[in-house]
Write a protein that holds these residues in place. Structure first.
Motif, PDB file in Angstrom:
ATOM      1  N   THR A   4      -6.563  -2.707  -2.378  1.00 33.69           N
ATOM      2  CA  THR A   4      -6.435  -2.349  -3.797  1.00 33.69           C
ATOM      3  C   THR A   4      -6.860  -3.510  -4.694  1.00 33.69           C
ATOM      4  OG1 THR A   4      -4.608  -0.824  -3.335  1.00 33.69           O
ATOM      5  CG2 THR A   4      -4.830  -1.597  -5.595  1.00 33.69           C
ATOM      6  N   SER A   7      -2.910  -2.011   2.489  1.00 38.56           N
ATOM      7  CA  SER A   7      -3.418  -1.177   1.391  1.00 38.56           C
ATOM      8  C   SER A   7      -3.500  -1.985   0.100  1.00 38.56           C
ATOM      9  CB  SER A   7      -2.505   0.038   1.186  1.00 38.56           C
ATOM     10  OG  SER A   7      -2.542   0.894   2.303  1.00 38.56           O
ATOM     11  N   PHE A  51      -0.075   5.274  -3.875  1.00 35.21           N
ATOM     12  CA  PHE A  51       0.483   4.776  -2.608  1.00 35.21           C
ATOM     13  C   PHE A  51       2.009   4.851  -2.635  1.00 35.21           C
ATOM     14  CE2 PHE A  51      -3.404   1.780  -2.295  1.00 35.21           C
ATOM     15  CZ  PHE A  51      -4.147   2.772  -1.673  1.00 35.21           C
ATOM     16  N   ASN A 104       3.136   8.382  -2.351  1.00 37.33           N
ATOM     17  CA  ASN A 104       2.915   8.782  -0.965  1.00 37.33           C
ATOM     18  C   ASN A 104       4.059   8.289  -0.072  1.00 37.33           C
ATOM     19  OD1 ASN A 104       1.214   9.876   1.180  1.00 37.33           O
ATOM     20  ND2 ASN A 104       0.854   7.752   1.780  1.00 37.33           N
ATOM     21  N   GLU A 117       1.509  -1.044   3.971  1.00 36.44           N
ATOM     22  CA  GLU A 117       1.518  -1.150   2.518  1.00 36.44           C
ATOM     23  C   GLU A 117       0.822  -2.424   2.057  1.00 36.44           C
ATOM     24  OE1 GLU A 117       4.831  -1.336  -1.070  1.00 36.44           O
ATOM     25  OE2 GLU A 117       5.336  -0.331   0.811  1.00 36.44           O
ATOM     26  N   THR A 175      -5.743   4.618   2.445  1.00 35.02           N
ATOM     27  CA  THR A 175      -4.712   5.284   3.252  1.00 35.02           C
ATOM     28  C   THR A 175      -5.270   5.859   4.543  1.00 35.02           C
ATOM     29  OG1 THR A 175      -5.079   7.382   2.065  1.00 35.02           O
ATOM     30  CG2 THR A 175      -3.365   5.901   1.200  1.00 35.02           C
ATOM     31  N   GLN A 204      -4.343   3.985  -7.991  1.00 37.99           N
ATOM     32  CA  GLN A 204      -4.170   4.221  -6.556  1.00 37.99           C
ATOM     33  C   GLN A 204      -2.868   3.612  -6.048  1.00 37.99           C
ATOM     34  OE1 GLN A 204      -6.884   1.823  -3.913  1.00 37.99           O
ATOM     35  NE2 GLN A 204      -7.655   1.043  -5.859  1.00 37.99           N
ATOM     36  N   TYR A 205      -2.397   2.515  -6.680  1.00 30.91           N
ATOM     37  CA  TYR A 205      -1.161   1.906  -6.198  1.00 30.91           C
ATOM     38  C   TYR A 205       0.052   2.783  -6.499  1.00 30.91           C
ATOM     39  CZ  TYR A 205       1.943  -1.711  -4.530  1.00 30.91           C
ATOM     40  OH  TYR A 205       2.891  -2.400  -3.796  1.00 30.91           O
TER      41      TYR A 205
END
Length: 504
Positions: free
Chosen positions: A78, A74, A445, A448, A71, A303, A441-442
């Protein structure tokens, strides 16, 4: 020295500027998008390893849960990808106002600072990755921004060169693969990034000798010179040059202003203002076209490592194999990008139809490029959504093809549809606003993670969103058809009037 012997020397300088600009974009500008390869190295060096915890799986076996580590990696990407785009707006104003040289000095400072910070980072200083990758990303996009004007030196191939540079920008992500490979051969991460820092001397020399102090105008004046040479270079103010030059010398580029929105403006300067460009439907649909596809790409890259781990059942050798394959396909972006430019420049060698401006011809030619880019993204998103490991090779190919078309087409369309004096600001604004969208996108995430690390449902949502990208090519097509219809109606009225006059 180059540029001292008339047109032949100038031609050599043009080609040298083109070649070195391609090398700069290919080896430095977009390295941050090779993040998946660098993550492999950073994990081996123990970055964010303190976030891994012991856990027990469903079968009762003891293992290690590194989801928090993934995380954070990622999140680093980001932040860097957001800064890469969002700061393009103020950087675009700097570029338009202060010129090429000042902008490139800023790029060199940021890029050097970023690479030095990575070389000084360690497992205990993992947090340094956040500012370091952001500096590298922003410095890299500034190199690309200042290089795209080189297309103005080669008028008939302008869009092709812009797309090639953007393809090289995408391909530069292979540099992190090279760092991964040499790391496996015993070269430390620190040594690799110190080498990248030293290479900034190349950017400095190119800024002084092969780039203009201000901007490269379009079209190129006969006496145009730039860079340090034995002859004094000419510094052109793009806005003043566009206002003063003879419109008839430009094959009709500016003799038919675009009617891209519903605003009824009475003054040409007002119609070409920055505000009118931003408020146009062209800008709105282009922003949506870029934003939804960019969000899809960012989520995929961010990811990729955990997705490969999931599909490969945590086998590090398989993950390394697919990571290398992904990074290698990124290098092919520079080979894919020229096809997009050739699509957009395919009409350049043909004479224009009567009454058709060059800008209208360029717009009409861009429709196929915009449509193909949208279709590529849809196919890429569908393949990325299918949880079948061997299919990811096809996903990698579609991803790099679409990415090279996306960013090359973005810059080329802005240069076609809007006045050159606003290029930096409009390019910066569209990238900044798309960066705001990319922050989605966060939450993706986070969703997800809630779904147990399975990206299938998030991928389906993003695939549906990519359908919005098809609005842009349809709108441009309808706009061009409307212009053609108006032209035919005007011609019919004129012919009827002439026949009526001849009767008397």
């Amino acid at each position: 020295m180059l540029g001292c012997k008339g047109s032949s020397g100038t031609g050599v300088r043009y080609k040298l500027t083109l070649a070195t600009g391609l090398l700069e974009c290919l080896c430095f500008a977009g390295v941050v998008f090779g993040w998946a390869s660098l993550v492999f190295v950073l994990k081996t060096d123990g970055y964010f390893s303190d976030l891994c915890i012991n856990s027990t799986d469903a079968s009762g076996e003891l293992g290690t849960d590194c989801s928090l580590q993934d995380e954070n990696f990622s999140l680093v990407f980001t932040v860097a990808s957001f800064m890469n785009n969002f700061l393009t707006l103020p950087n675009g104003f700097i570029y338009d106002h202060f010129g090429t040289m000042a902008t490139r000095f800023l790029a060199i400072f940021l890029y050097t600072t970023g690479t030095l910070i990575v070389s000084l980072s360690s497992e205990a200083l993992s947090f340094l990755l956040f500012p370091a990758l952001s500096f590298i990303a922003v410095g890299g996009i500034l190199f690309l921004m200042t290089n795209m004007q080189v297309g103005n030196l080669f008028g008939a191939h302008r869009s092709t060169i812009i797309t090639v540079y953007n393809g090289a920008f995408d391909s530069s992500s292979v540099i992190f693969l090279i760092i991964k490979v040499v790391y496996e051969r015993g070269v430390s991460l620190r040594s690799s990034f110190l080498f990248l820092s030293a290479c900034n001397l190349i950017h400095l020399l190119r800024t002084l000798f092969l780039m203009p102090k201000s901007h490269i105008p379009y079209p190129i004046p006969d006496d145009y010179r730039y860079g340090m040479s034995c002859a004094k270079s000419h510094s052109y103010n793009v806005e003043q040059y566009e206002a003063e030059r003879d419109p008839s010398s430009d094959r009709g580029v500016d003799d038919e202003p675009l009617q891209t929105d519903t605003l009824q403006l009475t003054d040409n300067s007002e119609k070409d203002s920055f505000k009118s460009c931003v408020l146009s439907w062209f800008f709105l649909w282009h922003l949506m076209w870029l934003s939804v596809m960019q969000l899809r790409h960012y989520f995929f890259i961010g990811t990729l490592n955990p997705m490969l781990n999931r599909l490969a059942d945590q086998d590090p050798d398989t993950v390394s194999q697919y990571t290398n394959a992904f990074a290698f396909t990124q290098f092919c972006g520079v080979l894919c990008a020229p096809w997009n430019g050739l699509l957009m420049d395919r009409h350049k060698r043909k004479p224009l139809d009567p009454g058709v401006s060059e800008r209208e011809a360029d717009l009409r030619s861009s429709v196929l490029s915009l449509l193909l880019t949208s279709l590529q993204c849809l196919l890429f998103s569908i393949c990325a959504s299918i949880p079948f490991l061997p299919l990811q090779y096809v996903t990698f190919i579609l991803q790099v093809l679409n990415r090279s078309f996306l960013y090359g087409g973005n810059a080329a369309f802005i240069s076609i549809a809007f006045p050159a004096r606003h290029f930096g600001k409009l390019y910066g604004l569209v990238m900044s606003l798309s960066a705001v969208v990319s922050l989605l996108q966060y939450p993706c995430f986070a969703l997800n993670k809630v779904l147990g690390g399975d990206p299938f449902y998030v991928n389906i949502i993003l695939t549906v969103l990519t359908l919005l990208a098809f609005i842009h090519p349809v709108y441009v097509f309808l706009h061009c058809r409307e212009l053609a219809k108006q032209r035919n109606n005007s011609r019919s009225i004129l012919e009827a009037s002439m026949q009526e006059t001849s009767m008397y």
